[in-house]
Scaffold this active site. Sequence first.
Site, PDB file in Angstrom:
ATOM      1  N   ARG A   1       0.802  -1.229   0.000  1.00  0.00           N
ATOM      2  CA  ARG A   1       0.000   0.000   0.000  1.00  0.00           C
ATOM      3  C   ARG A   1       0.836   1.281   0.000  1.00  0.00           C
ATOM      4  O   ARG A   1       0.370   2.344   0.389  1.00  0.00           O
ATOM      5  CB  ARG A   1      -1.001   0.003   1.158  1.00  0.00           C
ATOM      6  CG  ARG A   1      -2.021  -1.123   1.070  1.00  0.00           C
ATOM      7  CD  ARG A   1      -3.127  -0.984   2.096  1.00  0.00           C
ATOM      8  NE  ARG A   1      -4.154  -1.966   1.874  1.00  0.00           N
ATOM      9  CZ  ARG A   1      -4.170  -3.187   2.414  1.00  0.00           C
ATOM     10  NH1 ARG A   1      -3.190  -3.563   3.219  1.00  0.00           N
ATOM     11  NH2 ARG A   1      -5.145  -4.033   2.150  1.00  0.00           N
TER      12      ARG A   1
ATOM     13  N   LYS B   1       3.668  10.917 -12.059  1.00  0.00           N
ATOM     14  CA  LYS B   1       2.840  10.026 -12.871  1.00  0.00           C
ATOM     15  C   LYS B   1       3.542   8.674 -12.988  1.00  0.00           C
ATOM     16  O   LYS B   1       4.690   8.607 -13.400  1.00  0.00           O
ATOM     17  CB  LYS B   1       2.607  10.600 -14.260  1.00  0.00           C
ATOM     18  CG  LYS B   1       1.503  11.637 -14.347  1.00  0.00           C
ATOM     19  CD  LYS B   1       1.238  11.976 -15.809  1.00  0.00           C
ATOM     20  CE  LYS B   1       0.088  12.949 -15.967  1.00  0.00           C
ATOM     21  NZ  LYS B   1      -0.182  13.253 -17.391  1.00  0.00           N
TER      22      LYS B   1
ATOM     23  N   GLU C   1      10.666  16.275 -25.910  1.00  0.00           N
ATOM     24  CA  GLU C   1       9.971  16.776 -24.725  1.00  0.00           C
ATOM     25  C   GLU C   1      10.485  18.162 -24.324  1.00  0.00           C
ATOM     26  O   GLU C   1       9.731  18.983 -23.818  1.00  0.00           O
ATOM     27  CB  GLU C   1      10.126  15.805 -23.552  1.00  0.00           C
ATOM     28  CG  GLU C   1       9.334  14.507 -23.683  1.00  0.00           C
ATOM     29  CD  GLU C   1       7.851  14.666 -23.377  1.00  0.00           C
ATOM     30  OE1 GLU C   1       7.409  15.798 -23.092  1.00  0.00           O
ATOM     31  OE2 GLU C   1       7.127  13.656 -23.427  1.00  0.00           O
TER      32      GLU C   1
ATOM     33  N   LYS D   1       7.958  22.221 -15.511  1.00  0.00           N
ATOM     34  CA  LYS D   1       7.082  21.133 -15.080  1.00  0.00           C
ATOM     35  C   LYS D   1       6.752  21.239 -13.599  1.00  0.00           C
ATOM     36  O   LYS D   1       5.610  21.012 -13.188  1.00  0.00           O
ATOM     37  CB  LYS D   1       7.717  19.774 -15.378  1.00  0.00           C
ATOM     38  CG  LYS D   1       6.745  18.637 -15.071  1.00  0.00           C
ATOM     39  CD  LYS D   1       7.093  17.352 -15.769  1.00  0.00           C
ATOM     40  CE  LYS D   1       5.964  16.345 -15.605  1.00  0.00           C
ATOM     41  NZ  LYS D   1       6.281  15.052 -16.260  1.00  0.00           N
TER      42      LYS D   1
ATOM     43  N   GLU E   1      -3.745  16.742 -12.631  1.00  0.00           N
ATOM     44  CA  GLU E   1      -4.169  17.025 -13.996  1.00  0.00           C
ATOM     45  C   GLU E   1      -5.673  17.305 -14.095  1.00  0.00           C
ATOM     46  O   GLU E   1      -6.385  16.742 -14.925  1.00  0.00           O
ATOM     47  CB  GLU E   1      -3.790  15.853 -14.913  1.00  0.00           C
ATOM     48  CG  GLU E   1      -3.701  16.259 -16.377  1.00  0.00           C
ATOM     49  CD  GLU E   1      -3.081  15.177 -17.246  1.00  0.00           C
ATOM     50  OE1 GLU E   1      -3.797  14.624 -18.087  1.00  0.00           O
ATOM     51  OE2 GLU E   1      -1.883  14.892 -17.073  1.00  0.00           O
TER      52      GLU E   1
ATOM     53  N   ARG F   1      -2.298  21.308 -15.596  1.00  0.00           N
ATOM     54  CA  ARG F   1      -1.314  20.278 -15.953  1.00  0.00           C
ATOM     55  C   ARG F   1      -1.584  19.663 -17.319  1.00  0.00           C
ATOM     56  O   ARG F   1      -0.680  19.079 -17.930  1.00  0.00           O
ATOM     57  CB  ARG F   1      -1.285  19.187 -14.872  1.00  0.00           C
ATOM     58  CG  ARG F   1      -0.181  18.165 -15.101  1.00  0.00           C
ATOM     59  CD  ARG F   1       0.066  17.262 -13.916  1.00  0.00           C
ATOM     60  NE  ARG F   1       1.115  16.294 -14.210  1.00  0.00           N
ATOM     61  CZ  ARG F   1       1.706  15.514 -13.329  1.00  0.00           C
ATOM     62  NH1 ARG F   1       1.352  15.587 -12.061  1.00  0.00           N
ATOM     63  NH2 ARG F   1       2.642  14.659 -13.689  1.00  0.00           N
TER      64      ARG F   1
ATOM     65  N   ASN G   1       0.520  17.926 -22.001  1.00  0.00           N
ATOM     66  CA  ASN G   1       0.200  16.883 -22.976  1.00  0.00           C
ATOM     67  C   ASN G   1       0.298  17.360 -24.423  1.00  0.00           C
ATOM     68  O   ASN G   1      -0.123  16.637 -25.339  1.00  0.00           O
ATOM     69  CB  ASN G   1      -1.209  16.342 -22.717  1.00  0.00           C
ATOM     70  CG  ASN G   1      -1.295  15.571 -21.412  1.00  0.00           C
ATOM     71  OD1 ASN G   1      -0.372  14.853 -21.049  1.00  0.00           O
ATOM     72  ND2 ASN G   1      -2.396  15.735 -20.702  1.00  0.00           N
TER      73      ASN G   1
ATOM     74  N   HIS H   1       0.992  14.944 -27.250  1.00  0.00           N
ATOM     75  CA  HIS H   1       0.837  13.590 -26.733  1.00  0.00           C
ATOM     76  C   HIS H   1      -0.447  12.896 -27.194  1.00  0.00           C
ATOM     77  O   HIS H   1      -0.489  11.666 -27.221  1.00  0.00           O
ATOM     78  CB  HIS H   1       0.890  13.613 -25.204  1.00  0.00           C
ATOM     79  CG  HIS H   1       2.269  13.830 -24.665  1.00  0.00           C
ATOM     80  ND1 HIS H   1       2.980  14.983 -24.912  1.00  0.00           N
ATOM     81  CD2 HIS H   1       3.066  13.044 -23.902  1.00  0.00           C
ATOM     82  CE1 HIS H   1       4.161  14.884 -24.310  1.00  0.00           C
ATOM     83  NE2 HIS H   1       4.236  13.724 -23.703  1.00  0.00           N
TER      84      HIS H   1
ATOM     85  N   HIS I   1       0.798   9.605 -28.534  1.00  0.00           N
ATOM     86  CA  HIS I   1       0.453   8.344 -27.885  1.00  0.00           C
ATOM     87  C   HIS I   1      -0.282   7.417 -28.850  1.00  0.00           C
ATOM     88  O   HIS I   1      -0.093   6.192 -28.819  1.00  0.00           O
ATOM     89  CB  HIS I   1      -0.407   8.594 -26.648  1.00  0.00           C
ATOM     90  CG  HIS I   1       0.373   9.022 -25.453  1.00  0.00           C
ATOM     91  ND1 HIS I   1      -0.220   9.357 -24.256  1.00  0.00           N
ATOM     92  CD2 HIS I   1       1.712   9.157 -25.244  1.00  0.00           C
ATOM     93  CE1 HIS I   1       0.700   9.695 -23.374  1.00  0.00           C
ATOM     94  NE2 HIS I   1       1.885   9.582 -23.957  1.00  0.00           N
TER      95      HIS I   1
ATOM     96  N   HIS J   1       9.518   7.469 -27.626  1.00  0.00           N
ATOM     97  CA  HIS J   1       8.466   8.353 -27.135  1.00  0.00           C
ATOM     98  C   HIS J   1       8.647   9.794 -27.610  1.00  0.00           C
ATOM     99  O   HIS J   1       7.705  10.426 -28.103  1.00  0.00           O
ATOM    100  CB  HIS J   1       8.413   8.318 -25.605  1.00  0.00           C
ATOM    101  CG  HIS J   1       7.411   9.267 -25.022  1.00  0.00           C
ATOM    102  ND1 HIS J   1       6.050   9.115 -25.198  1.00  0.00           N
ATOM    103  CD2 HIS J   1       7.564  10.398 -24.280  1.00  0.00           C
ATOM    104  CE1 HIS J   1       5.409  10.092 -24.593  1.00  0.00           C
ATOM    105  NE2 HIS J   1       6.306  10.885 -24.026  1.00  0.00           N
TER     106      HIS J   1
END
Length: 360
Positions: free
Chosen positions: A121, A143, A185, A227, A237, A241, A245, A248, A252, A265
């Site tokens: 946990r 993330k 990026e 960032k 997000e 935030r 993206n 992306h 993606h 990427h």
Amino acid sequence: MESLVLDLGARSYEIVIAGGSLDSIGQRLSQLKLGQRVFVISNPTVFSIYGGRVINSLKKAGFSTGFVLIPDGEEYKSLSWLSYILTELLKGGLDRKSALVALGGGVIGDMTGFAASIYMRGIDYVAVPTTLLSQVDSSVGGKTGVNHQLGKNMIGTFYQPRIVFIDTDTLQTLPKRETISGIGEVIKYGVIKDKEFFHYLKNHREQILNKEDTALTHIIKRSCQIKAEVVSFDERESGLREILNFGHTIGHAIESVTGYMRYLHGEAVAIGMNFESRLSVKLGLFDEKQSYDIMDLIESYGLPATITSEKLSVNSLLDAMSHDKKAESGSLKFVLPEKIGTVKVLKGINREDIASVLKG
């Protein structure tokens, strides 16, 4: 040494940028009062170069250590390999006070953070990114996750590291293609938030590609600053935030449709930025000349600005976008530039407009 803090109240953490610093990581982590048992998660390539130094540093600081290695590649960022990591942690006797060190690129960082967030946990983890892309992006912000055959990063958590430890010297052994992928990026940050940074990237291309220390440190620090500013304002997000993206949504989709095998990427994001800039022009939000400025900067670094091999099915790309976690009730969401340094989030865009841009 450069240092900045991502401000999240009680969960704030430091981002340390220092060349040649891997040998002091144990001493630095001992100040965080981590548990005595620390496992390094890495891949065989990175571990063969840097694993010994990190393990020795941890041992000198009094930590009991072990390591788990997973294959190198986006296709291994999966639930099955996450399960393998968790099994190895259980076999290694890690408890709730133990900690993990993510030594590698974005795949390792995302999977280590996810494993830490769900093991017993939640246990501590530390990010030690060794690629430019992970140093400027994925290691900062919390993330975590794995890919699914229906979409990238569809399964994961928000879970912050205790510290991000960036040794810029690791970039000297990074293959050229991986370095250039990371620039994708970096360019993103200039477009979404900092016009001056965009021009810095244009004017210092040779120094950056030659991996000169001053230039590398500057682009890493500025990317992390942008960032950190965004994440500290909107950690999960729910608003601001989302601007991170940019590139992306389409990027993606390209990765998903090609099985995460054809493009790195940052390469997919570069293509996505170009297409999304052209979409913004088509919708009357963005000046066409500035869209060409973005494309020119992308290509000047050797990044692809368009799909470079056989044409991908436009319908397949649209279907992949509809399964993206950024989509809401089937409505695609895009981050579109209004001018270099300023973007807006838009959803409900006509699919025919998107398709026409993808067809070129």
